[in-house]
Design a protein around this motif. Structure first.
Motif, PDB file in Angstrom:
ATOM      1  N   PHE A 240       0.923  -1.331   0.012  1.00 43.57           N
ATOM      2  CA  PHE A 240       0.107  -0.031   0.037  1.00 43.57           C
ATOM      3  C   PHE A 240       0.898   1.327  -0.051  1.00 43.57           C
ATOM      4  O   PHE A 240       0.441   2.145  -0.378  1.00 43.57           O
ATOM      5  CB  PHE A 240      -1.033   0.129   1.080  1.00 43.57           C
ATOM      6  CG  PHE A 240      -2.441  -0.464   0.699  1.00 43.57           C
ATOM      7  CD1 PHE A 240      -3.484   0.288  -0.154  1.00 43.57           C
ATOM      8  CD2 PHE A 240      -2.924  -1.735   0.885  1.00 43.57           C
ATOM      9  CE1 PHE A 240      -4.415   0.062  -0.595  1.00 43.57           C
ATOM     10  CE2 PHE A 240      -4.068  -2.367   0.250  1.00 43.57           C
ATOM     11  CZ  PHE A 240      -4.955  -1.256  -0.373  1.00 43.57           C
ATOM     12  N   ALA A 241       2.127   1.212   0.516  1.00 41.73           N
ATOM     13  CA  ALA A 241       3.142   2.177   0.276  1.00 41.73           C
ATOM     14  C   ALA A 241       3.325   2.352  -0.850  1.00 41.73           C
ATOM     15  O   ALA A 241       3.700   3.663  -1.600  1.00 41.73           O
ATOM     16  CB  ALA A 241       4.133   2.096   1.448  1.00 41.73           C
ATOM     17  N   TRP A 242       3.363   1.367  -1.921  1.00 47.56           N
ATOM     18  CA  TRP A 242       3.796   1.425  -3.298  1.00 47.56           C
ATOM     19  C   TRP A 242       2.634   1.994  -3.998  1.00 47.56           C
ATOM     20  O   TRP A 242       2.754   2.815  -4.890  1.00 47.56           O
ATOM     21  CB  TRP A 242       3.937  -0.066  -4.030  1.00 47.56           C
ATOM     22  CG  TRP A 242       5.021  -0.044  -4.762  1.00 47.56           C
ATOM     23  CD1 TRP A 242       5.270   0.980  -5.574  1.00 47.56           C
ATOM     24  CD2 TRP A 242       5.816  -1.338  -5.172  1.00 47.56           C
ATOM     25  NE1 TRP A 242       6.256   0.085  -6.412  1.00 47.56           N
ATOM     26  CE2 TRP A 242       6.761  -0.991  -6.289  1.00 47.56           C
ATOM     27  CE3 TRP A 242       5.685  -2.321  -4.579  1.00 47.56           C
ATOM     28  CZ2 TRP A 242       7.524  -1.857  -7.036  1.00 47.56           C
ATOM     29  CZ3 TRP A 242       6.759  -3.465  -5.143  1.00 47.56           C
ATOM     30  CH2 TRP A 242       7.437  -3.158  -6.227  1.00 47.56           C
ATOM     31  N   ILE A 243       1.300   1.733  -3.797  1.00 56.00           N
ATOM     32  CA  ILE A 243       0.237   2.424  -4.305  1.00 56.00           C
ATOM     33  C   ILE A 243       0.417   3.568  -4.192  1.00 56.00           C
ATOM     34  O   ILE A 243       0.009   4.788  -4.942  1.00 56.00           O
ATOM     35  CB  ILE A 243      -1.143   1.905  -3.950  1.00 56.00           C
ATOM     36  CG1 ILE A 243      -1.178   0.283  -4.129  1.00 56.00           C
ATOM     37  CG2 ILE A 243      -2.243   2.517  -4.347  1.00 56.00           C
ATOM     38  CD1 ILE A 243      -2.538  -0.258  -3.569  1.00 56.00           C
ATOM     39  N   GLY A 244       0.811   4.238  -2.903  1.00 57.62           N
ATOM     40  CA  GLY A 244       0.899   5.696  -2.469  1.00 57.62           C
ATOM     41  C   GLY A 244       1.897   6.679  -3.389  1.00 57.62           C
ATOM     42  O   GLY A 244       1.811   7.682  -3.567  1.00 57.62           O
ATOM     43  N   ARG A 245       2.741   5.839  -4.106  1.00 60.14           N
ATOM     44  CA  ARG A 245       3.635   6.397  -4.894  1.00 60.14           C
ATOM     45  C   ARG A 245       3.231   6.295  -6.382  1.00 60.14           C
ATOM     46  O   ARG A 245       3.949   7.106  -7.317  1.00 60.14           O
ATOM     47  CB  ARG A 245       5.104   5.721  -4.871  1.00 60.14           C
ATOM     48  CG  ARG A 245       5.792   5.729  -3.646  1.00 60.14           C
ATOM     49  CD  ARG A 245       6.986   4.674  -3.367  1.00 60.14           C
ATOM     50  NE  ARG A 245       7.359   4.972  -2.366  1.00 60.14           N
ATOM     51  CZ  ARG A 245       8.848   5.648  -2.388  1.00 60.14           C
ATOM     52  NH1 ARG A 245       9.470   5.981  -3.297  1.00 60.14           N
ATOM     53  NH2 ARG A 245       9.514   5.721  -0.926  1.00 60.14           N
ATOM     54  N   SER A 246       2.275   5.667  -6.634  1.00 60.49           N
ATOM     55  CA  SER A 246       1.771   5.509  -7.938  1.00 60.49           C
ATOM     56  C   SER A 246       0.426   5.903  -8.326  1.00 60.49           C
ATOM     57  O   SER A 246       0.231   5.955  -9.740  1.00 60.49           O
ATOM     58  CB  SER A 246       2.064   3.875  -8.388  1.00 60.49           C
ATOM     59  OG  SER A 246       3.188   3.495  -7.991  1.00 60.49           O
ATOM     60  N   ALA A 247      -0.516   5.807  -7.618  1.00 60.55           N
ATOM     61  CA  ALA A 247      -1.863   6.236  -7.953  1.00 60.55           C
ATOM     62  C   ALA A 247      -2.145   7.573  -8.309  1.00 60.55           C
ATOM     63  O   ALA A 247      -1.648   8.522  -7.325  1.00 60.55           O
ATOM     64  CB  ALA A 247      -2.927   5.508  -6.805  1.00 60.55           C
ATOM     65  N   PRO A 248      -2.652   8.037  -9.341  1.00 58.58           N
ATOM     66  CA  PRO A 248      -2.996   9.392  -9.512  1.00 58.58           C
ATOM     67  C   PRO A 248      -4.050   9.888  -8.548  1.00 58.58           C
ATOM     68  O   PRO A 248      -4.894   9.158  -7.862  1.00 58.58           O
ATOM     69  CB  PRO A 248      -3.748   9.251 -10.971  1.00 58.58           C
ATOM     70  CG  PRO A 248      -3.419   8.097 -11.467  1.00 58.58           C
ATOM     71  CD  PRO A 248      -3.154   7.257 -10.326  1.00 58.58           C
ATOM     72  N   PRO A 249      -3.963  11.101  -8.021  1.00 61.85           N
ATOM     73  CA  PRO A 249      -4.802  11.551  -7.035  1.00 61.85           C
ATOM     74  C   PRO A 249      -6.256  11.431  -7.055  1.00 61.85           C
ATOM     75  O   PRO A 249      -6.821  10.942  -6.013  1.00 61.85           O
ATOM     76  CB  PRO A 249      -4.428  13.142  -7.102  1.00 61.85           C
ATOM     77  CG  PRO A 249      -3.360  13.252  -7.637  1.00 61.85           C
ATOM     78  CD  PRO A 249      -3.071  12.290  -8.608  1.00 61.85           C
ATOM     79  N   ALA A 250      -6.817  11.438  -8.016  1.00 65.42           N
ATOM     80  CA  ALA A 250      -8.495  11.298  -8.425  1.00 65.42           C
ATOM     81  C   ALA A 250      -8.641   9.944  -8.339  1.00 65.42           C
ATOM     82  O   ALA A 250      -9.982   9.672  -8.537  1.00 65.42           O
ATOM     83  CB  ALA A 250      -8.701  12.233  -9.558  1.00 65.42           C
ATOM     84  N   ARG A 251      -7.698   9.076  -8.444  1.00 66.91           N
ATOM     85  CA  ARG A 251      -8.083   7.717  -8.432  1.00 66.91           C
ATOM     86  C   ARG A 251      -7.794   6.786  -7.366  1.00 66.91           C
ATOM     87  O   ARG A 251      -7.751   5.515  -7.394  1.00 66.91           O
ATOM     88  CB  ARG A 251      -7.375   6.936  -9.930  1.00 66.91           C
ATOM     89  CG  ARG A 251      -7.829   7.663 -10.992  1.00 66.91           C
ATOM     90  CD  ARG A 251      -8.829   7.202 -11.692  1.00 66.91           C
ATOM     91  NE  ARG A 251      -9.099   7.881 -12.738  1.00 66.91           N
ATOM     92  CZ  ARG A 251      -9.912   8.990 -12.823  1.00 66.91           C
ATOM     93  NH1 ARG A 251     -10.498   9.498 -12.036  1.00 66.91           N
ATOM     94  NH2 ARG A 251     -10.135   9.677 -14.248  1.00 66.91           N
TER      95      ARG A 251
END
Length: 406
Positions: A329-340
Motif C-alpha cells: 500500500f505504500a507502493w500504491i501511494g507512490r503510483s496512483a493518480p490523486p483522483a483515482r
C-alpha cells in the motif's frame, strides 16, 4: 464562532485524531468481519459439518467483504470517509445479529447466508485508505496507511476474545456485545471525525471512474501482490483455528489464542512495512516479504513439531505477510493518480480480500484425511509466492514518492 470549537471542528486540525478514529473503526469492523472463524470448531461440532462445509462457512464473509470494496472505494472518493465509515458500521449490525440467530438455530444454510451478509464489515478497508491518505503528505503515506492497516488487528481481537466471551457469557450475548461496539463506534465516527481540509468530492460517474482505475497498470500489479500478502494473512487468520485443531489437536480456546498471536505479529509488522517503504522504497520491502513467505510456506508444510518451533514458524509467516501488506500500500501511494486513489484502493483491497477467500476453500478441498495433511494447499502457496517474487523483481518498477497520492 468565537474561541470555542466543536469536537468535529477540532478534528479538522488533527491528523492524529482522524487516523486514530479510522484505525479504531477498522479494528471493530475486522472483529465483526472475522467473528465466524474463531467459532468454526463450534459450528462444525454442533452442526456436524465436513471440512469442506466449514471452509465454505468461514470464507463467506470474505467474499462480500472483498467484492464490496470496489464500489465502496469509489463511493469514498465521492462522499468522504466519515459518511462511508458510519454506513459500514451500521450495516454490519443486522448482519451480525442474523449470524447469532442462525447459529442459535443450528441452521447451516441460514448461517452461510448471514455470514455472506456480514462481509459488509470487511469493506471498511476501502474507506480508510483514501481517507487517511488525504490527511498526509506523499512521503508520510506509508506510515499513515500502515497504521490504519494495523486495524486488521481486529482479527487478533476476534480470535482471542470471541471464543472466550462465548465460553464466559454465552453465544448470543457475545454477538450482542460486538453489535454494541459497532453502534458506539458509529456514533463516535459521526460526531468526531472530519474530512481532510484538502478533500474534494469526486463527481465522476461510477463506471467511468472504475474503468479509468482499471486501466492503470499499477492497479493490477498491486492487486496481484496484495492478493498474496493480505490474502495470505486473511486466509491463515480465518482457517488457522481449524488447521491447529486438526494438525496439532488444540481445543477452541487454545487455537483461538494462537491465531490471535499470529494476527498480532502481522499487525505489528504492517506499519513497519509502511515506514520502511517510505525510507528505502517499497520494492525491497515487498521482495523480502515474498521470499520469506515462499520459504515459510514450505516449512509450515513440514509440520514443525513442538510448541516453540511451530509457534515461531507461524509468527514469522505472519510477520512476512504484514510487512508485505504495508509495503504494497505504500507502493500504491507512490503510483496512483490523486483522483483515482479510492477506486484503485478499492480494486486492490478487493483483490486482497479475494486472495483470502479462495485459500480456505482450497485447504478444505485438498485436505488429506488419511494422512491428516494440508500439503497441497501449502505447496501451492509456496509456488505462488515464488512466482510473485520473480514477477516483482523483473516487471514492477519503483516510482518516486513525488508522483503520488494515496
Amino acid at each position: 464562532m468565537g474561541s470555542k470549537m466543536t469536537a468535529r471542528q477540532k478534528a479538522h486540525h488533527s491528523k492524529g485524531v482522524n487516523l486514530t478514529l479510522a484505525t479504531l473503526t477498522s479494528v471493530v469492523c475486522f472483529w465483526a468481519w472475522t467473528s465466524v472463524s474463531p467459532l468454526g470448531i463450534r459450528y462444525t461440532e454442533s452442526m456436524n459439518l465436513s471440512s469442506a462445509q466449514t471452509s465454505v462457512l468461514v470464507a463467506m464473509p470474505i467474499l462480500v467483504g472483498s467484492i464490496g470494496r470496489i464500489p465502496v472505494g469509489v463511493l469514498t472518493d465521492r462522499f468522504g470517509g466519515r459518511l462511508l465509515f458510519t454506513l459500514v458500521l451500521l450495516a454490519s449490525v443486522p448482519a451480525l445479529l442474523l449470524v447469532a440467530l442462525a447459529g442459535t438455530l443450528n441452521a447451516f444454510a441460514f448461517l452461510v447466508v448471514a455470514a455472506l451478509l456480514l462481509g459488509v464489515a470487511g469493506t471498511v478497508f476501502a474507506v480508510g485508505i483514501p481517507f487517511v491518505s488525504q490527511w498526509y503528505q506523499p512521503f508520510r503515506r506509508g506510515f499513515a496507511t500502515g497504521v490504519f492497516g494495523a486495524g486488521m488487528g481486529g482479527t487478533a481481537v476476534s480470535a482471542f476474545f470471541t471464543p472466550r466471551l462465548v465460553e464466559w457469557l454465552g453465544y448470543v450475548p457475545t454477538h450482542l456485545i460486538i453489535a454494541t461496539l459497532l453502534l458506539v463506534t458509529a456514533i463516535c465516527v459521526w460526531t468526531l471525525m472530519a474530512e481532510a481540509p484538502g478533500f474534494t468530492a469526486s463527481t465522476d460517474p461510477f463506471l467511468p471512474k472504475l474503468t479509468a482505475a482499471a486501466r492503470l497498470s499499477v492497479t493490477w500489479q498491486m492487486s496481484f501482490l496484495y492478493a498474496l500478502v493480505f490474502g495470505g494473512f486473511v486466509a491463515f487468520s480465518t482457517y488457522l483455528p481449524t488447521y491447529l485443531r486438526q494438525i496439532y489437536d488444540f481445543d477452541l480456546t487454545a487455537a483461538g489464542t494462537r491465531t490471535a498471536g499470529f494476527a498480532v505479529a502481522a499487525v505489528i509488522l504492517r506499519p513497519i512495512g509502511g515506514i520502511l517503504a517510505d525510507r528505502i522504497g517499497p520494492k525491497p520491502v515487498v521482495i523480502g516479504s515474498l521470499a520469506a513467505v515462499a520459504v515459510l510456506a514450505w516449512v509450515v508444510n513440514l509440520r514443525p513439531d513442538g510448541e516453540i518451533p511451530a509457534g515461531l514458524t507461524f509468527v514469522a509467516m505472519a510477520s512476512a505477510l504484514g510487512l508485505g501488506a504495508g509495503g504494497v500500500f505504500a507502493w500504491i501511494g507512490r503510483s496512483a493518480p490523486p483522483a483515482r486513489v479510492g477506486a484503485v484502493s478499492g480494486i486492490v483491497s478487493a483483490a486482497g480480500g479475494l486472495g483470502g477467500y479462495f485459500p480456505p476453500l482450497v485447504m478444505g478441498a485438498t485436505y488429506n484425511a488419511a494422512e491428516n495433511s494440508y500439503a497441497i494447499g501449502l505447496i501451492l502457496l509456496a509456488g505462488t509466492a515464488l512466482a510473485a517474487l520473480i514477477f516483482t523483481i523483473l516487471f514492477v518498477k519503483n516510482r518516486p514518492s513525488a508522483t503520488t497520492t494515496q
